[in-house]
Design an enzyme around this catalytic site. Sequence first.
Site, PDB file in Angstrom:
ATOM      1  N   CYS A   2       6.836  -6.883 -15.858  1.00 57.02           N
ATOM      2  CA  CYS A   2       6.621  -7.617 -14.623  1.00 57.02           C
ATOM      3  C   CYS A   2       7.895  -7.478 -13.808  1.00 57.02           C
ATOM      4  O   CYS A   2       8.932  -7.079 -14.341  1.00 57.02           O
ATOM      5  CB  CYS A   2       6.387  -9.109 -14.876  1.00 57.02           C
ATOM      6  SG  CYS A   2       4.816  -9.463 -15.689  1.00 57.02           S
ATOM      7  N   GLY A 103       8.707 -10.362 -19.458  1.00 60.73           N
ATOM      8  CA  GLY A 103       8.993 -10.189 -20.881  1.00 60.73           C
ATOM      9  C   GLY A 103       7.784 -10.587 -21.701  1.00 60.73           C
ATOM     10  O   GLY A 103       6.698 -10.802 -21.164  1.00 60.73           O
TER      11      GLY A 103
END
Length: 474
Positions: A2, A103
């Site tokens: 992301c 993450g």
Amino acid sequence: MCGIVGIADAGGVSFSLYYALYALQHRGQESSGISTFDGTTLFKYRGHGLVAEVFDESILSGLLGSVGVGHVRYPTTGERIPENFQPFCFTFRGKHVAVAHNGNLVNTQELRDAFEERGQIFCTTTDTEVIGNLIVDELRKSGSMEDAVLHCMRILRGSYSVVMLVDGVLYAFRDPLGIRPLCIGKTPSGHIVCSESVAVDAMNGTFIRDVKPGELVRLDANSISCRQIARCRHPAHCVFEYIYFARADSVVDGRLVYDVRRRIGHALADEDDIRPDLVSPVPDSGIAHAIGYSEQSGIPYREGLMKNRYMGRTFIMPSQEARENAVRIKLNPVKGHIAGKSVALVDDSIVRGTTSRRIISIVRDAGAAEVHMRIGSPAIKAPCYLGVDMPTREELIAGNRENEAVRERIGASSLRHVSIDELIHATGIEASDLCLGCLTGEYPLSIGCERCSERRVDFVSGTYQSGLAAFDDR
Ligand code: AMP
């Protein structure tokens, strides 16, 4: 993967956040979102799709305030449902909070079960909501954000670079192993914290430094202060950021990604035993590696495939069939360059093998005499649990196959990967400070039954440091 960003700026931030997310679009194309705070209200807007598809001028004009966070999502954990789009926003004891996370946690389920046992409800299926809950749980006890982040770092297992807005104060922190990138910059009238330095550049800003593994940073328009919460002698920076994921023009943990890729190309050329007529990249991911190969070998660099840049990444197509068809629309061979030639075709990585197989057949159909695949990563042998969307071992073409079997499957005249040692050398980072899990099957923290070389994390007490001295160590 992301992309995340937080900006504190004397003027409004929504347009700046939009431009920063644009620069980070390669890190996620499934959804985009922005939250801003104007002193009383937390504004939010999230939607499915690319940044340019989700936002327009009127939406951005309605996101008021001089501080905010943004997110582009590439789903790893959590289903593809609108509730999972970030930033994740909530109020707690009158405080407005927005969290954006890059993450992947490996103990999400365990933590979630523990919360649910206590009657806690969840609105999403993301690990970001678990982080939000842990923070609130600690804020409830001590009221201090530093304690809350310490609590997170003690309990969370996995990778997390996080930006967080708490009633107008912007915080950012990075897991003690520094697995995913995060950096800070100065903008003309404020500060930015973001996944990659290209977002600082997009603001016409000045790169300050990477957020250190285990560090908490607090930012407003005029000042930044930082505090080391946890320390690990050996971080575990994800090597795949350098191979593929980060933009080539980003500087990640002190290394220009483009240079790392060129050096990988040099190593590929040095190790090679063929003399093709030309070196051609698989655009765009293999360009820097191919340039490096050509520089080192003296073999001419020539584009053998032209990319239609108006298409999304093939990888995000919903089905295998859609992925396979998309490759032909996306890449067109330059027959005049490759017909009758022996071509070294350079790409960053082979994951499932679908892309390579299709591309090789396109190049052969265009008349290439030989297609030698040269790959900027070692064979990918194991899944990633720490934030890169990778399939299971069974789906990885090299998961249980030797090089020759993979070559045959993809239809290449020959197949060579850069070696693990050469890759490490190209990054300029010690092997002990990298996560090489997808290449070696050994991870920097314990994950189920996988092999692990657990890295010791120490927690440190201290106070915030502010001013330039805290930031000039790189
Ligand atoms: P494939 O071998 O068909 O699975 O596709 C591999 C290609 O997709 C590589 O050459 C990369 O350019 C790209 N790629 C590698 N890893 C990822 C990932 N995690 N997400 C999206 N694309 C990827």
